[in-house]
Design a protein around this motif. Structure first.
Motif, short mmCIF file in Angstrom:
data_model
loop_
_atom_site.label_atom_id
_atom_site.label_comp_id
_atom_site.label_asym_id
_atom_site.label_seq_id
_atom_site.Cartn_x
_atom_site.Cartn_y
_atom_site.Cartn_z
N GLU A 53 0.82 -1.22 0.00
CA GLU A 53 0.00 0.00 0.00
C GLU A 53 0.84 1.26 0.00
O GLU A 53 0.37 2.32 -0.39
CB GLU A 53 -0.95 -0.01 1.19
CG GLU A 53 -2.10 -0.99 1.02
CD GLU A 53 -3.00 -1.10 2.23
OE1 GLU A 53 -2.57 -0.73 3.35
OE2 GLU A 53 -4.14 -1.58 2.06
N THR A 54 2.10 1.16 0.43
CA THR A 54 2.95 2.35 0.51
C THR A 54 4.04 2.39 -0.56
O THR A 54 4.74 3.39 -0.67
CB THR A 54 3.63 2.44 1.89
OG1 THR A 54 4.48 1.31 2.07
CG2 THR A 54 2.60 2.54 3.00
N ARG A 55 4.18 1.31 -1.32
CA ARG A 55 5.25 1.24 -2.33
C ARG A 55 4.66 0.86 -3.69
O ARG A 55 3.85 -0.04 -3.77
CB ARG A 55 6.30 0.21 -1.93
CG ARG A 55 7.03 0.59 -0.66
CD ARG A 55 8.15 -0.33 -0.38
NE ARG A 55 9.15 -0.25 -1.45
CZ ARG A 55 10.44 -0.48 -1.26
NH1 ARG A 55 10.88 -0.81 -0.08
NH2 ARG A 55 11.29 -0.41 -2.27
N GLU A 56 5.15 1.52 -4.70
CA GLU A 56 4.72 1.22 -6.06
C GLU A 56 5.81 0.53 -6.86
O GLU A 56 5.64 0.30 -8.06
CB GLU A 56 4.30 2.50 -6.77
CG GLU A 56 3.09 3.16 -6.14
CD GLU A 56 2.69 4.43 -6.84
OE1 GLU A 56 3.23 4.73 -7.94
OE2 GLU A 56 1.84 5.13 -6.29
N ASP A 57 6.92 0.19 -6.20
CA ASP A 57 8.08 -0.33 -6.93
C ASP A 57 8.33 -1.82 -6.74
O ASP A 57 9.34 -2.35 -7.19
CB ASP A 57 9.34 0.45 -6.53
CG ASP A 57 9.66 0.33 -5.05
OD1 ASP A 57 8.80 -0.13 -4.27
OD2 ASP A 57 10.77 0.71 -4.66
N ILE A 58 7.40 -2.53 -6.11
CA ILE A 58 7.56 -3.97 -5.93
C ILE A 58 7.14 -4.66 -7.23
O ILE A 58 6.04 -4.45 -7.72
CB ILE A 58 6.71 -4.51 -4.76
CG1 ILE A 58 7.07 -3.81 -3.44
CG2 ILE A 58 6.84 -6.03 -4.64
CD1 ILE A 58 8.47 -4.04 -2.95
N ARG A 59 8.04 -5.47 -7.77
CA ARG A 59 7.80 -6.14 -9.06
C ARG A 59 7.40 -7.60 -8.88
O ARG A 59 6.60 -8.13 -9.65
CB ARG A 59 9.09 -6.05 -9.88
CG ARG A 59 9.04 -6.68 -11.22
CD ARG A 59 8.45 -5.73 -12.25
NE ARG A 59 8.71 -6.23 -13.59
CZ ARG A 59 7.88 -7.02 -14.24
NH1 ARG A 59 6.77 -7.40 -13.71
NH2 ARG A 59 8.19 -7.43 -15.46
N VAL A 60 7.94 -8.26 -7.85
CA VAL A 60 7.67 -9.69 -7.60
C VAL A 60 7.43 -9.90 -6.11
O VAL A 60 8.13 -9.30 -5.29
CB VAL A 60 8.87 -10.57 -8.05
CG1 VAL A 60 8.61 -12.04 -7.75
CG2 VAL A 60 9.21 -10.36 -9.51
#
Length: 128
Positions: A53-60
């Motif tokens: 919810e706080t990060r948009e950079d997680i890919r996997v």
């Protein structure tokens, strides 16, 4: 030279590892970091959702099936697919064998214990 190129190529990729067993989580983190990925850790699904919810950079997301808290790893994978469809999912378990039809679309199952090259290869297939 090839390892440097791989590390540079994957340096911008962020992987969230969701595992309640500390030693297993730390081993996975080391394997993934040594392959050149950035790793974020969560010890259960609730913590993983809060991170997403706080990060948009997680890919996997690599998640264990059996965890304490409000949901197990399969429910977490479904929740992630519904809320964050671009995130790739790897579901792991040393106790259960999860069938493809139990997982959300594009999610992969990997039995534990996993060798470092197996886990890293699965992540590379998700986040080339």
């Amino acid at each position: 030279m090839k390892n440097i190129a791989i590390a540079v190529a994957t340096a911008q990729q962020n992987v969230l590892v969701v595992e309640d067993e500390y030693v297993i989580r730390k081993d996975a983190v080391v394997m993934i970091e040594e392959a050149g990925y950035n790793v974020v850790e969560a010890c259960n699904a609730d913590e993983a959702i809060a991170i997403l919810e706080t990060r948009e950079d997680i890919r996997v997301v690599v998640t264990d099936v059996e965890m304490p808290g409000s949901m197990d790893g399969i429910k977490l994978a479904r929740a992630i697919r519904n809320r964050w469809p671009p995130i790739e999912l790897i579901v792991t378990s040393g106790r259960y064998r999860v069938r493809t039809d139990q997982l959300p679309t594009r999610a992969k199952f990997m039995p534990k214990p996993y060798a470092s090259d197996g886990l890293v290869t699965a992540i590379r297939h998700c986040a080339p």
